[in-house]
Design an enzyme around this catalytic site. Sequence first.
Site, mmCIF file in Angstrom:
data_model
loop_
_atom_site.group_PDB
_atom_site.id
_atom_site.type_symbol
_atom_site.label_atom_id
_atom_site.label_comp_id
_atom_site.label_asym_id
_atom_site.label_seq_id
_atom_site.Cartn_x
_atom_site.Cartn_y
_atom_site.Cartn_z
ATOM 1 N N SER A 11 0.797 -1.220 0.000
ATOM 2 C CA SER A 11 0.000 0.000 0.000
ATOM 3 C C SER A 11 0.830 1.271 0.000
ATOM 4 C CB SER A 11 -0.917 0.034 1.224
ATOM 5 O OG SER A 11 -1.740 -1.098 1.228
ATOM 6 N N ARG A 12 2.001 1.212 0.627
ATOM 7 C CA ARG A 12 2.826 2.416 0.724
ATOM 8 C C ARG A 12 4.162 2.199 0.033
ATOM 9 N NH1 ARG A 12 2.839 2.426 6.571
ATOM 10 N NH2 ARG A 12 0.826 1.434 6.793
#
Length: 190
Positions: A11-12
């Site tokens: 996600s990051r």
Amino acid sequence: MSDMIGYARVSRREQNPEAQIAELKAAGARRVFVDHGESSRISDRPEWKNCLDFLEPGDTLIVRRLDRIAGSERMAIEAINDLHERGVNIKSLTEPDIDTTTPMGKALFGMVAVFAQLRVDTIRDNTRRGLQHARANGRIGGRPRAMTPEQVDEAATMRATNKSLRYIAAVLGVSKTTVARALDDNTQRS
């Protein structure tokens, strides 16, 4: 010849997908597509799209968990259904019931898809019945009109005296598009 293709996602940007990649390769993935810093709620992820384009009938898509490909139950069912229709199997490493290469996995997915469709049909039916009930009681569903009938008449009068849409919108406190749409609807009803 069928292939085993992996898909990983973090996600990051600062997260490292190496553990996912290693697990997918250990499970037999010949190639792994990886999205960095991409939300699972967005279906238009670059490497996910590349992965889908790469997959061919008979291939098996391997993921660590289903949440790598989809951020909601609905998205997951749609993705799995799309893959199934294309003849692509899916296998989750941490969710053993999600393995459409096995008869039990196919059956389980079939049941999940039936219940998901039942849910969609029930929501649609409830909405239709609610709208019918509202209409029977003199109410109309949908978003309320931005302009009252009196404002539409006032706008038509101003427009007849060659006032601009921008001017009319400023006087009535609505957008120019709202005025144009209301005047167009008013003309069509006349």
